[in-house]
Design a protein around this motif. Structure first.
Motif, PDB file in Angstrom:
ATOM      1  N   SER A 155       1.096  -0.973   0.244  1.00  0.00           N
ATOM      2  CA  SER A 155      -0.100   0.200   0.205  1.00  0.00           C
ATOM      3  C   SER A 155       0.993   1.283  -0.236  1.00  0.00           C
ATOM      4  O   SER A 155      -0.375   2.460   0.024  1.00  0.00           O
ATOM      5  N   SER A 160       2.962   0.675  -4.211  1.00  0.00           N
ATOM      6  CA  SER A 160       1.490   0.752  -4.989  1.00  0.00           C
ATOM      7  C   SER A 160       2.118   0.352  -6.677  1.00  0.00           C
ATOM      8  O   SER A 160       1.257  -0.275  -7.369  1.00  0.00           O
ATOM      9  N   TYR A 185      -8.135  -0.713  -0.536  1.00  0.00           N
ATOM     10  CA  TYR A 185      -6.725   0.624  -1.946  1.00  0.00           C
ATOM     11  C   TYR A 185      -5.965  -0.861  -1.921  1.00  0.00           C
ATOM     12  O   TYR A 185      -5.737  -0.365  -3.822  1.00  0.00           O
ATOM     13  N   TYR A 285      -3.352   7.696  -7.497  1.00  0.00           N
ATOM     14  CA  TYR A 285      -4.690   7.824  -6.441  1.00  0.00           C
ATOM     15  C   TYR A 285      -4.193   8.320  -5.604  1.00  0.00           C
ATOM     16  O   TYR A 285      -3.353   7.993  -4.701  1.00  0.00           O
ATOM     17  N   ASP A 287      -5.560  10.729  -2.167  1.00  0.00           N
ATOM     18  CA  ASP A 287      -6.093  10.677  -1.162  1.00  0.00           C
ATOM     19  C   ASP A 287      -6.158  11.378  -0.833  1.00  0.00           C
ATOM     20  O   ASP A 287      -7.835  11.745  -1.131  1.00  0.00           O
ATOM     21  N   ARG A 308      -4.470   6.392   2.345  1.00  0.00           N
ATOM     22  CA  ARG A 308      -5.064   5.155   1.336  1.00  0.00           C
ATOM     23  C   ARG A 308      -4.252   6.084   0.037  1.00  0.00           C
ATOM     24  O   ARG A 308      -5.768   6.442  -0.583  1.00  0.00           O
ATOM     25  N   GLY A 309      -3.542   6.090  -0.306  1.00  0.00           N
ATOM     26  CA  GLY A 309      -3.159   6.584  -1.908  1.00  0.00           C
ATOM     27  C   GLY A 309      -1.858   7.331  -1.239  1.00  0.00           C
ATOM     28  O   GLY A 309      -1.612   7.466  -0.504  1.00  0.00           O
ATOM     29  N   ASN A 310      -2.038   8.246  -2.021  1.00  0.00           N
ATOM     30  CA  ASN A 310      -0.441   9.866  -2.074  1.00  0.00           C
ATOM     31  C   ASN A 310      -1.084  10.712  -1.902  1.00  0.00           C
ATOM     32  O   ASN A 310      -2.337  11.636  -1.461  1.00  0.00           O
TER      33      ASN A 310
END
Length: 315
Positions: A155, A160, A185, A285, A287, A308-310
């Protein structure tokens, strides 16, 4: 937040107006490296010692952070041949940093490419670090279509990107391992299966992998050996000296191998990633975004463990 002198490009340099910059692990590390002990950094002691020189022993040497950015070119040094005024670009400047600012000045020969045409500045800024690191590390092993790969740390930025590369470019079967809050995610990224860290050591005996990619390097070869296929590879992005010794030993003795990888990205790697983005084989992706004035809040959020993501800073 403060005003500094606007940089002026030299002969082979480009002045870029920064539009967005991502918050990466390197930014968090460099900001507070004085508190990082050798045992905290999952690399051999010499790497920690060299990083102390780069980032500062008692106070930060890098006063402007930010290494993965996007923007548009506003001025060219007289020797620049590969870019033009108004080109929209994205890039990665590594440990030199400097992208938490309105302008950054870099050589045209650094890791810089035209921004993917199908991405916003915010999306493009979130791509370079994780994507080129994952690409460089995956190149160190022989990956074949249809192989089964387990990614521990799926993640994060590198993990990712690795999920997407392994699914969309290498066409492998991917199992992503991460914290329980990141499972959804990792599914969105395209992993065929997901597993939380708590269950990582309870994999069924018939679940074996051609490659195990350990991003954080917190696992052990003894832990993974039983779920590696014959002639399988344990690939590490972070490692201690013991794992270097294991790599040397497994190169001598045929069978399951340990590979400790150090990524040395090139501009051509970023051009390749740009092409994958434009083909829809790699996506960004995000966040949450923060304005430059809230860079401290952006760091707090990135360190919170809930992203959850960048995380992206807009300039």
């Amino acid at each position: 937040l403060k005003e500094i002198e606007k940089p002026v490009p030299r002969d082979s340099e480009i002045l870029i107006r920064v539009r967005a910059v991502s918050v990466n692990y390197g930014d968090l590390l460099a900001r507070n490296f004085k508190s990082i002990l050798p045992g905290d950094l999952n690399m051999p002691f010499i790497f920690w010692f060299l990083a102390k020189f780069a980032f500062g022993f008692n106070k930060p040497k890098r006063t402007i952070l930010g290494n993965s950015f996007s923007g548009d070119i506003v001025e060219l040094g007289k020797g620049v041949r590969n870019f033009n005024i108004s080109d929209e670009v994205f890039g990665y400047v590594g440990e030199k940093m400097g992208a938490y600012a309105e302008y950054i000045c870099i050589s045209e020969f650094e890791i810089l490419a035209l921004k993917p045409s199908n991405m916003t500045f915010e999306e493009a800024a979130s791509v370079p670090y994780g994507a080129i690191m994952a690409l460089c590390l995956l190149k160190k092993v022989n990956i074949e279509k249809g192989q089964e790969v387990l990614i521990s740390g799926a993640s994060g930025a590198i993990g990712s990107a690795a999920v997407q590369l392994l699914k969309q470019y290498y066409h492998t079967e991917v199992t992503g391992v991460c914290g329980v809050t990141g499972l959804d995610y990792v599914k969105i990224l395209g992993a065929d299966k997901v597993m939380d860290y708590a269950n990582e050591n309870t994999a069924k005996p018939n679940e074996t992998y051609d490659i195990i990619f350990d991003i954080l390097g917190k696992g052990a070869f003894s832990q993974y050996r039983s779920i590696l296929k014959e002639n399988g590879t344990y690939l590490l992005a972070s490692f201690k000296t013991k794992k270097l010794m294991q790599m040397l030993w497994t190169w001598i003795v045929k069978g399951k191998r340990v590979v400790c990888g150090i990524a040395v990205p090139k501009a051509t790697d970023l051009v390749f990633i740009k092409e994958l983005c434009e083909l829809g084989k790699m996506k960004a992706y995000i966040d949450k975004t923060f304005p430059l004035e809230q860079a401290a809040e952006a760091h707090r959020y990135a360190e919170s463990g809930i992203k959850r993501g960048n995380v992206v800073i807009t300039v």
